[in-house]
Design a protein around this motif. Structure first.
Motif, PDB file in Angstrom:
ATOM      1  N   ASP A 237      32.192  -3.500   7.609  1.00  0.00           N
ATOM      2  CA  ASP A 237      33.620  -3.482   7.291  1.00  0.00           C
ATOM      3  C   ASP A 237      33.970  -2.512   6.559  1.00  0.00           C
ATOM      4  O   ASP A 237      34.989  -2.801   6.120  1.00  0.00           O
ATOM      5  N   ASN A 238      33.351  -1.706   6.568  1.00  0.00           N
ATOM      6  CA  ASN A 238      33.727   0.234   5.886  1.00  0.00           C
ATOM      7  C   ASN A 238      33.269  -0.482   4.522  1.00  0.00           C
ATOM      8  O   ASN A 238      33.222   0.296   3.457  1.00  0.00           O
TER       9      ASN A 238
ATOM     10  N   THR B 180      30.114  -1.579  10.909  1.00  0.00           N
ATOM     11  CA  THR B 180      30.668  -0.511  11.178  1.00  0.00           C
ATOM     12  C   THR B 180      29.632   0.776  11.070  1.00  0.00           C
ATOM     13  O   THR B 180      30.404   2.050  11.690  1.00  0.00           O
ATOM     14  N   SER B 181      28.540   0.514  10.698  1.00  0.00           N
ATOM     15  CA  SER B 181      27.723   1.908  10.182  1.00  0.00           C
ATOM     16  C   SER B 181      26.079   1.429  10.415  1.00  0.00           C
ATOM     17  O   SER B 181      26.201   0.307   9.190  1.00  0.00           O
TER      18      SER B 181
ATOM     19  N   LYS C 209      32.888 -10.561  10.866  1.00  0.00           N
ATOM     20  CA  LYS C 209      33.276  -9.070   9.915  1.00  0.00           C
ATOM     21  C   LYS C 209      32.171  -8.594  11.176  1.00  0.00           C
ATOM     22  O   LYS C 209      31.710  -9.134  12.209  1.00  0.00           O
ATOM     23  N   VAL C 210      32.514  -6.451  10.991  1.00  0.00           N
ATOM     24  CA  VAL C 210      32.050  -5.874  12.200  1.00  0.00           C
ATOM     25  C   VAL C 210      30.911  -5.213  11.241  1.00  0.00           C
ATOM     26  O   VAL C 210      31.734  -4.145  10.415  1.00  0.00           O
TER      27      VAL C 210
ATOM     28  N   THR D  21      26.806   0.065   6.545  1.00  0.00           N
ATOM     29  CA  THR D  21      28.520  -0.776   5.945  1.00  0.00           C
ATOM     30  C   THR D  21      28.832  -1.842   7.072  1.00  0.00           C
ATOM     31  O   THR D  21      28.523  -2.249   8.181  1.00  0.00           O
TER      32      THR D  21
ATOM     33  N   THR E   6      25.740  -1.234  15.710  1.00  0.00           N
ATOM     34  CA  THR E   6      27.976  -0.054  14.525  1.00  0.00           C
ATOM     35  C   THR E   6      28.199  -1.520  15.899  1.00  0.00           C
ATOM     36  O   THR E   6      28.272  -1.178  17.339  1.00  0.00           O
ATOM     37  N   GLY E   7      29.175  -1.765  15.580  1.00  0.00           N
ATOM     38  CA  GLY E   7      30.307  -2.760  16.414  1.00  0.00           C
ATOM     39  C   GLY E   7      29.971  -3.958  16.777  1.00  0.00           C
ATOM     40  O   GLY E   7      31.014  -4.624  16.795  1.00  0.00           O
TER      41      GLY E   7
END
Length: 377
Positions: A218-219, A207-208, A204-205, A216, A278-279
């Motif tokens: 994966d948003n 994102t914030s 997963k990534v 967040t 992030t990222g």
């Protein structure tokens, strides 16, 4: 170096143990103290201050003591290692972290340690909820360099997740950091951090995020992702989040684990013990079961082959290991202790600071971080 150890569950017991251990003229100048928040910690501090004993202390999620007299893992108690060290070869200092960043807290600690000795060997602990453990480490390294000798852990509070503390003989601090530094010309400090946790599920990534706060993944709100992926109730966080940390994949570096220590329910954000940029590519992780004991004992035994000598052993072990292994956690600690058969003191933490051999220090969760201190001839 003269050493004496004891475990007690009361102030009356502290007085009794002190009397027993000093009756022969033993006069310690320093104490390593790991204690439950259920004990009157201000009274513990005052006890040592009255006797002019410097204290390197933290609250715990369980504490342990292993030596020739006793091998015990306790909850709601205190373990103590009394030391008669040569004057001028060590120092202890508390740093308040209420109004500064964790990185600046680390920079202050590193600057002070570097002023004490040309080759500072550092043990560091910090309160477990407000401190970003990775940034604390990075701050120390910014001043002293990435190869600085550095080990430690984050204080616990019996898994209440309310207010862990670090303390000296003079005061307690729920937002600070405490450093014990040794002169590298007189001591050797070496250690190993090993985990055994394994990744589960897909990548997963993040994102914030901001520092150690993840908004967040994966948003999706981080709290929702954890709740849905692990099929748990929101109320089970942060406690259960310690057992299922994020595995943070670092390019060109060893992966590290990040455990949840707090929740911002209004923003649906999760607060981790260390930074999660992030990222970042992450997966969930979990204990594979009792085989992590075999992994730990094997790695510690290999470490012992190279580093055979120690006067004392200090162990920072994640509370999640205790949760995952239950009573069998004693096998992991006991087998490691038997390699040296020297006094071992430690506690279950909210995070660990240490390194694998020949690597620079990092901040971890879920690890078994063993430190060996040896006074040089």
């Amino acid at each position: 170096m003269k050493i004496k150890t004891f475990q007690t569950d009361s102030i009356a017991g502290l007085h009794r143990e002190w009397s027993n251990h000093t009756a022969d003229g033993f006069s310690p100048v320093a104490a390593i103290v790991f204690a439950s928040v259920s004990l009157p910690l201000p009274e513990v501090c005052a006890f040592f201050e009255e006797r002019s004993v410097r204290v390197f202390g933290a609250s715990t999620c369980g504490e342990f003591l292993y030596d020739d007299r006793v091998q015990v893992i306790s909850d709601g108690a205190m373990v103590c290692l009394l030391l008669d060290l040569k004057p001028g070869t060590f120092g202890i200092k508390m740093f308040g972290g209420a109004d500064i960043t964790s990185r600046d807290l680390g920079k202050q600690a590193g600057a002070w340690a570097g002023q004490q000795f040309a080759d500072p060997l550092i043990l560091v602990m910090a309160s477990g909820l407000t401190t970003d453990g990775e940034q604390l480490v990075r701050g120390i390294q910014e001043v002293l360099g990435e190869q600085a000798t550095l080990f430690g852990g984050l204080a616990g509070d019996d898994a209440r997740f309310v207010q862990p503390v670090v303390f000296t003989e003079q005061r307690l601090d729920p937002k600070g950091s405490i450093v014990m530094v040794f002169d590298g010309n007189h001591y050797r400090l070496e250690g190993i951090a090993t985990s055994g946790w394994v990744s589960i599920g897909a990548d997963k990534v993040v994102t914030s995020s901001e520092g150690n706060i993840v908004y967040t993944i994966d948003n999706e709100p981080a709290l929702d992702v954890y709740r849905e992926y692990l099929n748990i109730r929101e109320e089970e966080l942060p406690e259960i989040g310690v057992e299922y940390p994020l595995l943070l994949k670092k390019k060109g570096m060893r992966d590290v684990l990040r455990a949840v220590t707090n929740v911002d329910r209004e923003k649906k954000a999760l607060i981790f013990a260390g930074s999660v940029p992030t990222g970042s590519v992450v997966t969930f992780s979990s204990s594979p079961g009792f085989e992590i004991i075999e992994t730990t004992v094997a790695e510690v035994a290999s470490f012992h082959v190279i580093h055979r000598e120690a006067d004392i052993l200090i162990l920072f072990s994640c509370m999640a290991r205790h949760n995952a292994l239950g009573p069998t956690i004693s096998e992991e600690i006991s087998d490691a202790w038997k390699c040296w058969n020297r006094p071992l003191i430690g506690f279950f933490t909210y995070g660990e600071i240490g390194s694998h051999p020949n690597e620079s220090c990092d901040f971890h969760n879920e690890t078994f971080t063993m430190v060996a201190l040896k006074e040089l001839d």
